[in-house]
Enzyme design. Structure first.
Site, PDB file in Angstrom:
ATOM      1  N   GLY A 259     102.372 109.076   9.291  1.00 24.23           N
ATOM      2  CA  GLY A 259     101.358 108.477  10.147  1.00 24.23           C
ATOM      3  C   GLY A 259     100.132 109.359  10.174  1.00 24.23           C
ATOM      4  N   ASP A 282     100.757 106.664   5.429  1.00 30.06           N
ATOM      5  CA  ASP A 282     100.313 105.766   6.491  1.00 30.06           C
ATOM      6  C   ASP A 282     100.182 104.373   5.873  1.00 30.06           C
ATOM      7  OD1 ASP A 282      99.154 104.686   8.890  1.00 30.06           O
ATOM      8  OD2 ASP A 282      98.461 106.713   9.369  1.00 30.06           O
ATOM      9  N   ARG A 329     102.502 113.455  14.714  1.00 31.24           N
ATOM     10  CA  ARG A 329     101.536 113.839  15.754  1.00 31.24           C
ATOM     11  C   ARG A 329     101.016 112.588  16.442  1.00 31.24           C
ATOM     12  NH1 ARG A 329      96.092 113.821  15.810  1.00 31.24           N
ATOM     13  NH2 ARG A 329      96.143 113.095  13.648  1.00 31.24           N
ATOM     14  N   HIS A 333     104.883 108.832  21.093  1.00 31.73           N
ATOM     15  CA  HIS A 333     104.518 108.494  22.480  1.00 31.73           C
ATOM     16  C   HIS A 333     103.906 107.091  22.600  1.00 31.73           C
ATOM     17  CE1 HIS A 333     100.114 110.248  22.331  1.00 31.73           C
ATOM     18  NE2 HIS A 333     100.323 109.355  21.397  1.00 31.73           N
TER      19      HIS A 333
END
Length: 451
Positions: A259, A282, A329, A333
């Site tokens: 990513g 990605d 990174r 989340h």
């Protein structure tokens, strides 16, 4: 510890940490910044500022705790509830006030400034004065405003300004309906992405698409890169590049940036460690932009074949197999546990016994922990201790961490995870936590293959 002793201890923490911060700024013969400084300090965007970040964390936490202790409660609560700083900052960012003032280092009268930015002069002066009262902009004479070190962050060319703009223009939509999203039955108990507060707000406005589609359609600048620039800005805020100085990269030969976006992390990594072979993975459309950025910012890495670009949908595929390290990174989340587990499992499939998975993340700390307990992990490296009588989570010293957690909720119905939640999530995916690197603002979790 008596009440008065607690206050004296907080004063000592403030004094000590402030002097530590001053010492860090003065290194190399540099000046100490104040709110009157008109330029950035040489270390404002440095990548190895761990000592400064730690000092400021103590300073911010102790100052706020002392004020909350001594100020009348009605003052403190009113200051929270009646704060329009965010609205004023939104005006500044959307109209380019700092850009307009760049040509006038000695300041510009609001009469002229209003003509440049197209806002009524009386209202404009009130907006800028609110921020100047907090140290952002300087009022050098009656209704004459100038840029200072803080206001320069709001320039349209600023990456940290881009993340601030993202929060104020877009995340705020979700924050404004936080209560409604917690009480309306369809949204109240759901953790589905389309039940996030921002989704609730957009549906009320008639938009029914995917949140990422909405971001792609709306969060753009003249170059179509506002969202990517905002993510670069978030990296600056989190001190993401400090890991370049506090992790043993010399032990590795190959790294996969999963990513990777446009190379926000992997470009500095390639420059700092030219021996590393880097694989950027990605979505195909992102890699098209990434190649252009690498050609501009790190052409030598392309010429030396130091980097490869490999398309990846991390929900459906695993990254390149058998590498020394996989780096994530600001990805996990964004997702609830089911999706996060899928991503981690797909990375785990590619890992060999010598491989490691590095995850850069905020680690919120519960307030119930007993003082002296390790709030991160028994194998934590460089863990920062929290002195009495400060709150165990450093209070306002970790404010951005908890605000970022709410941002994830508002945008994605997701969250920043506690350490125990990370350990559980990793275990389900076949990973064990080896180490935690405490880097003051955020941390790096080092996972290995579970045996």
């Amino acid at each position: 510890m008596s009440a008065e002793a607690q206050l004296e201890a907080l004063l000592e923490i403030i004094n000590t940490s402030a002097r530590q911060a001053i010492a860090e700024y003065k290194k190399g013969g540099n000046h100490v910044p104040t709110i009157h400084s008109k330029t950035f300090h040489p270390i404002d965007f440095a990548t190895n500022t761990l000592a400064l970040r730690r000092a400021v964390k103590l300073l911010e936490g102790a100052c706020q705790q002392l004020c909350a202790s001594l100020a009348p409660p009605l003052h403190t609560i009113t200051n929270i509830a009646q704060s329009y700083d965010w609205a004023c900052m939104g005006v500044v960012l959307r109209t380019g006030i700092a850009d307009a003032l760049e040509k006038y280092p000695m300041g510009l009268h609001v009469n002229e400034l209003s003509q440049i930015v197209g806002l009524e002069k009386g209202k404009l002066a009130r907006v800028v004065r609110v921020l100047a009262s907090k140290g952002c902009f300087t009022e050098v004479d009656a209704d004459v405003f100038a840029n200072n070190r803080l206001s320069l962050i709001t320039l349209t060319t600023s990456d940290p300004g881009a993340i601030a703009r993202f929060h104020l223009q877009y995340t705020s939509f979700g924050a404004a309906v936080l209560y409604e999203s917690m009480t309306e039955p369809e949204y109240a108990t759901s953790y589905e992405r389309d039940k996030a507060p921002l989704s609730y707000a957009l549906k009320k406005k008639g938009y029914n698409g995917n949140i990422f589609d909405w971001i792609n359609e709306n969060v753009v600048d003249a170059h179509g890169q506002s969202f990517h620039r905002a993510m670069i800005g978030l990296g600056h805020v989190m001190g993401s590049l400090s890991v370049l100085h506090h992790y043993p990269w010399d032990e590795m030969k190959t790294v996969c940036d999963v990513g990777a976006s446009i190379g926000t992390f992997s470009i500095p990594l390639a420059k700092a460690y030219p021996h590393l072979k880097i694989i950027n993975q990605d979505l195909p459309e992102v890699l098209v932009q990434a190649k252009d950025v690498w050609a501009q910012d790190a052409p030598e890495a392309l010429q030396n074949n130091q980097v490869d670009f490999v398309a990846l949908n991390f929900f459906e595929e695993s990254p390149v197999k058998g590498l020394d390290a996989y780096y994530l990174r600001n990805i996990i989340h964004d997702w609830h546990d089911a999706e996060a587990t899928t991503i981690l499992r797909n990375v785990r499939i590619s890992m060999e016994p010598h491989s490691r998975l590095l995850i850069r993340a905020y680690l919120p700390v519960p307030l119930y922990l007993h003082r002296g307990s390790c709030h991160l992990h028994a194998r934590c490296r460089n863990q920062m201790s929290c002195p009495e009588p400060m709150l165990p989570n450093f209070g306002a010293g970790n404010n951005r961490m908890y605000q970022q957690d709410l941002s994830m909720w508002c945008i994605h119905n997701a969250k920043e995870r506690l350490l125990d939640e990370w350990i559980t999530l990793g275990s389900v995916a076949g990973l064990r936590l080896e180490k935690v690197y405490d880097l003051a603002e955020a941390a790096v979790l080092d996972f290995r293959v579970a045996t």
